[in-house]
Motif scaffolding. Sequence first.
Motif, short mmCIF file in Angstrom:
data_model
loop_
_atom_site.label_atom_id
_atom_site.label_comp_id
_atom_site.label_asym_id
_atom_site.label_seq_id
_atom_site.Cartn_x
_atom_site.Cartn_y
_atom_site.Cartn_z
N ARG A 93 12.66 1.34 -9.82
CA ARG A 93 11.38 0.83 -10.34
C ARG A 93 11.27 -0.67 -10.09
NH1 ARG A 93 8.49 2.73 -15.60
NH2 ARG A 93 9.63 4.53 -14.89
N ARG A 94 12.34 -1.38 -10.32
CA ARG A 94 12.33 -2.83 -10.07
C ARG A 94 12.23 -3.13 -8.58
NH1 ARG A 94 16.79 -5.20 -14.29
NH2 ARG A 94 15.61 -4.66 -16.16
N ALA A 106 0.82 -1.22 0.00
CA ALA A 106 0.00 0.00 0.00
C ALA A 106 0.85 1.26 0.00
CB ALA A 106 -0.92 0.00 1.22
N LYS A 107 2.15 1.12 0.02
CA LYS A 107 3.07 2.25 0.07
C LYS A 107 3.49 2.67 -1.33
CE LYS A 107 3.42 2.11 4.56
NZ LYS A 107 3.02 3.15 5.43
N THR A 108 4.10 3.84 -1.43
CA THR A 108 4.64 4.34 -2.69
C THR A 108 6.12 4.59 -2.50
OG1 THR A 108 2.56 5.40 -3.25
CG2 THR A 108 4.51 6.20 -4.40
N LEU A 109 6.93 4.17 -3.43
CA LEU A 109 8.37 4.39 -3.37
C LEU A 109 8.72 5.60 -4.22
CD1 LEU A 109 11.17 3.38 -2.50
CD2 LEU A 109 11.21 2.00 -4.57
N TRP A 110 9.28 6.64 -3.59
CA TRP A 110 9.71 7.86 -4.27
C TRP A 110 11.22 7.90 -4.20
CZ3 TRP A 110 5.71 10.36 -6.39
CH2 TRP A 110 4.47 10.19 -5.82
N SER A 111 11.87 7.90 -5.34
CA SER A 111 13.33 7.92 -5.32
C SER A 111 13.90 8.27 -6.67
CB SER A 111 13.84 6.56 -4.85
OG SER A 111 15.20 6.64 -4.54
N CYS A 112 15.19 7.98 -6.82
CA CYS A 112 15.91 8.29 -8.04
C CYS A 112 15.88 7.10 -9.01
CB CYS A 112 17.35 8.65 -7.69
SG CYS A 112 17.44 10.13 -6.70
N PRO A 113 16.36 7.32 -10.25
CA PRO A 113 16.29 6.27 -11.28
C PRO A 113 17.07 4.99 -10.96
CG PRO A 113 17.12 8.35 -12.18
CD PRO A 113 16.93 8.53 -10.71
N CYS A 114 17.41 4.29 -11.97
CA CYS A 114 18.18 3.04 -11.94
C CYS A 114 17.30 1.87 -11.58
CB CYS A 114 19.39 3.14 -11.03
SG CYS A 114 20.50 4.48 -11.44
N MET A 115 17.60 1.23 -10.50
CA MET A 115 16.91 0.00 -10.13
C MET A 115 15.69 0.25 -9.25
SD MET A 115 18.60 -2.35 -11.63
CE MET A 115 18.11 -3.84 -10.85
#
Length: 55
Positions: A14-15, A3-12
């Motif tokens: 998304r995976r 139920a959480k959202t991951l906010w971050s920088c590119p690279c891995m």
Amino acid sequence: MSAKTLWSCPCMMRRTAAYLGMRWGGVLSATGNRPGDVLNDAPALVAAKNFFQDA
């Protein structure tokens, strides 16, 4: 964590979000070399205005 959202920088990231069952929130980036320079990055400021709106 699904139920959480991951906010971050590119690279891995998304995976990593997919692996953890989280929704990918995207990437927010700006350009600058000195403190405060990002405040002159108009496209980044426009993007930042609504970036967390769907969180």
